[in-house]
Design an enzyme around this catalytic site. Structure first.
Site, PDB file in Angstrom:
ATOM      1  N   ASN A 223       0.872  -1.176   0.000  1.00 31.25           N
ATOM      2  CA  ASN A 223       0.000   0.000   0.000  1.00 31.25           C
ATOM      3  C   ASN A 223       0.910   1.227   0.000  1.00 31.25           C
ATOM      4  O   ASN A 223       1.476   1.575   1.036  1.00 31.25           O
ATOM      5  CB  ASN A 223      -0.890  -0.046   1.246  1.00 31.25           C
ATOM      6  CG  ASN A 223      -1.671   1.238   1.455  1.00 31.25           C
ATOM      7  OD1 ASN A 223      -1.771   2.065   0.558  1.00 31.25           O
ATOM      8  ND2 ASN A 223      -2.231   1.398   2.654  1.00 31.25           N
TER       9      ASN A 223
ATOM     10  N   LYS B  47       0.136   4.261  -0.279  1.00 33.00           N
ATOM     11  CA  LYS B  47      -0.504   5.464   0.274  1.00 33.00           C
ATOM     12  C   LYS B  47      -0.270   6.648  -0.673  1.00 33.00           C
ATOM     13  O   LYS B  47      -0.214   6.436  -1.884  1.00 33.00           O
ATOM     14  CB  LYS B  47       0.000   5.744   1.698  1.00 33.00           C
ATOM     15  CG  LYS B  47      -0.109   4.483   2.570  1.00 33.00           C
ATOM     16  CD  LYS B  47       0.088   4.724   4.024  1.00 33.00           C
ATOM     17  CE  LYS B  47      -0.078   3.412   4.771  1.00 33.00           C
ATOM     18  NZ  LYS B  47      -0.002   3.569   6.212  1.00 33.00           N
TER      19      LYS B  47
ATOM     20  N   HIS C 197      -9.511   1.608   4.942  1.00 35.71           N
ATOM     21  CA  HIS C 197      -8.217   1.790   5.619  1.00 35.71           C
ATOM     22  C   HIS C 197      -8.402   2.783   6.780  1.00 35.71           C
ATOM     23  O   HIS C 197      -9.180   3.733   6.672  1.00 35.71           O
ATOM     24  CB  HIS C 197      -7.170   2.305   4.631  1.00 35.71           C
ATOM     25  CG  HIS C 197      -5.791   2.260   5.216  1.00 35.71           C
ATOM     26  ND1 HIS C 197      -5.341   3.232   6.078  1.00 35.71           N
ATOM     27  CD2 HIS C 197      -4.809   1.342   5.110  1.00 35.71           C
ATOM     28  CE1 HIS C 197      -4.110   2.909   6.467  1.00 35.71           C
ATOM     29  NE2 HIS C 197      -3.764   1.770   5.894  1.00 35.71           N
TER      30      HIS C 197
ATOM     31  N   GLU D  82      -6.727   5.183   7.738  1.00 33.06           N
ATOM     32  CA  GLU D  82      -6.502   6.593   7.382  1.00 33.06           C
ATOM     33  C   GLU D  82      -7.734   7.186   6.696  1.00 33.06           C
ATOM     34  O   GLU D  82      -8.043   8.360   6.860  1.00 33.06           O
ATOM     35  CB  GLU D  82      -5.237   6.706   6.513  1.00 33.06           C
ATOM     36  CG  GLU D  82      -3.991   6.464   7.363  1.00 33.06           C
ATOM     37  CD  GLU D  82      -2.834   5.784   6.658  1.00 33.06           C
ATOM     38  OE1 GLU D  82      -2.797   5.767   5.412  1.00 33.06           O
ATOM     39  OE2 GLU D  82      -1.962   5.244   7.368  1.00 33.06           O
TER      40      GLU D  82
ATOM     41  N   GLU E  15      -5.329  -4.445  10.906  1.00 36.97           N
ATOM     42  CA  GLU E  15      -4.282  -3.440  11.081  1.00 36.97           C
ATOM     43  C   GLU E  15      -4.532  -2.637  12.354  1.00 36.97           C
ATOM     44  O   GLU E  15      -5.304  -1.662  12.340  1.00 36.97           O
ATOM     45  CB  GLU E  15      -4.265  -2.476   9.885  1.00 36.97           C
ATOM     46  CG  GLU E  15      -3.990  -3.155   8.555  1.00 36.97           C
ATOM     47  CD  GLU E  15      -3.432  -2.175   7.538  1.00 36.97           C
ATOM     48  OE1 GLU E  15      -2.345  -2.441   7.013  1.00 36.97           O
ATOM     49  OE2 GLU E  15      -4.054  -1.131   7.296  1.00 36.97           O
TER      50      GLU E  15
ATOM     51  N   GLY F  64       2.731   2.594  10.728  1.00 40.09           N
ATOM     52  CA  GLY F  64       3.703   3.668  10.503  1.00 40.09           C
ATOM     53  C   GLY F  64       4.435   4.103  11.756  1.00 40.09           C
ATOM     54  O   GLY F  64       5.107   5.123  11.763  1.00 40.09           O
TER      55      GLY F  64
ATOM     56  N   SER G 226       3.553  -1.747  10.374  1.00 42.77           N
ATOM     57  CA  SER G 226       5.009  -1.827  10.519  1.00 42.77           C
ATOM     58  C   SER G 226       5.588  -3.199  10.146  1.00 42.77           C
ATOM     59  O   SER G 226       6.522  -3.676  10.795  1.00 42.77           O
ATOM     60  CB  SER G 226       5.436  -1.411  11.932  1.00 42.77           C
ATOM     61  OG  SER G 226       5.036  -0.067  12.175  1.00 42.77           O
TER      62      SER G 226
HETATM   63  P1  PGA Z   1       2.891   0.562   7.613  1.00 41.44           P
HETATM   64  O1  PGA Z   1       1.406   0.753   7.009  1.00 41.44           O
HETATM   65  O2  PGA Z   1       3.413  -0.743   7.052  1.00 41.44           O
HETATM   66  O3  PGA Z   1       3.651   1.736   7.114  1.00 41.44           O
HETATM   67  O4  PGA Z   1       2.743   0.518   9.099  1.00 41.44           O
HETATM   68  C1  PGA Z   1       0.523  -0.325   6.858  1.00 41.44           C
HETATM   69  C2  PGA Z   1      -0.796   0.157   6.321  1.00 41.44           C
HETATM   70  O5  PGA Z   1      -1.272   1.209   6.742  1.00 41.44           O
HETATM   71  O6  PGA Z   1      -1.422  -0.501   5.464  1.00 41.44           O
END
Ligand code: PGA
Length: 251
Positions: A9, A11, A97, A99, A169, A175, A215
């Site tokens: 992903n 983003k 997601h 976000e 998640e 992140g 992460s």
């Molecule tokens: P990350 O994001 O691997 O940077 O923690 C995962 C995600 O939000 O899908």
């Protein structure tokens, strides 16, 4: 047998030109020793370029989008329709997601409409669910995540369910560099599977792939993939570097 599924992903990162440069590096060292299914989910603006390069390089990597609206067309300024994604030969679409939920206020009901529309339009959803740190600290994370699951899947037919991927998640692990312990991640993935079994029967629950996200990196993917109910990963930050993403795919 569930085929492991690793999706990147990106983003809101990488222009279409940067995406092409990424794929050159990715292709140069490409290997898929675990025979995973792999998907790359770039921003909308890079979908066409990524697809073109993947086809030119003859790479068995699926294309995914990071969101879509549920209507097929109309007066929805700034939105992207499932038909548009389908025309670009996207196979997957990430929906719900955290976000999107936090920044753009998407609700479970909206995610539910999007999932139904994805199926109507021939796209396979990757449904994201997960709790905040506050909810985890209050000990109510399982109720919360299973509640999200149930509301997002409301009214879906069994024939569609086997095509869905659920990405667990935990928001506090996205992140942040903090990964859930394998026990916690696998425990929640098992609870999700049990809930799917209750709702759709054990055959369907056994077929659905459940990814962990938050992460994920080359150093922790192997132990996550060794867990009984984790069938893959949704990878954010580490999917932006060709070398790291390849190391994850080849855990
Ligand atoms: P990350 O994001 O691997 O940077 O923690 C995962 C995600 O939000 O899908």
């Amino acid at each position: 047998m569930r085929v492991p599924f690793i999706a990147g992903n990106w983003k809101m990162n990488l222009t279409h030109l940067e995406a092409i440069a990424f794929l050159e590096q990715f292709h140069a060292k490409f290997e898929n020793k675990n025979e995973c299914e792999i998907a790359i989910c770039p921003p909308f603006t890079a979908l066409r370029s990524v697809k073109t390069v993947l086809d030119e390089q003859n790479m068995d990597v699926a294309l995914g989008a990071q969101n879509m609206f549920y209507e097929q067309s109309g007066a929805y300024t700034g939105e992207v329709s499932p038909l548009m994604l389908k025309a670009l030969e996207a196979e997957y679409v990430i929906l719900g997601h955290s976000e999107r939920r936090e920044v753009f206020k998407e609700t479970n009901q909206m995610v539910n409409q999007k999932i139904k529309s994805a199926f109507t339009n021939g796209l396979k959803p990757i449904l994201c669910i997960g709790e905040t740190l506050d909810i985890r600290e209050s000990g109510k994370e399982e109720d919360f995540v299973l509640g999200q699951l149930e509301q997002c899947l409301e009214g879906l037919e069994i024939k569609d369910m086997v095509q869905i991927t659920v990405a667990y998640e935990p928001i506090w692990a996205i992140g942040t560099g903090k990964t859930a312990t394998v026990e916690d991640a696998n425990g929640m993935c098992r609870a999700i599977r049990d809930k799917l079994s209750q709702l759709y029967g054990s055959e369907t629950a056994d077929a659905v792939r459940i990814q962990y996200g938050g992460s994920v990196k080359p150093g922790n993917i192997s132990e996550l993939m060794a867990a009984s109910d984790i069938d893959g990963a949704l990878v954010g930050g580490a999917s932006l570097k060709a070398e790291d993403f390849l190391a994850i795919v080849n855990y």
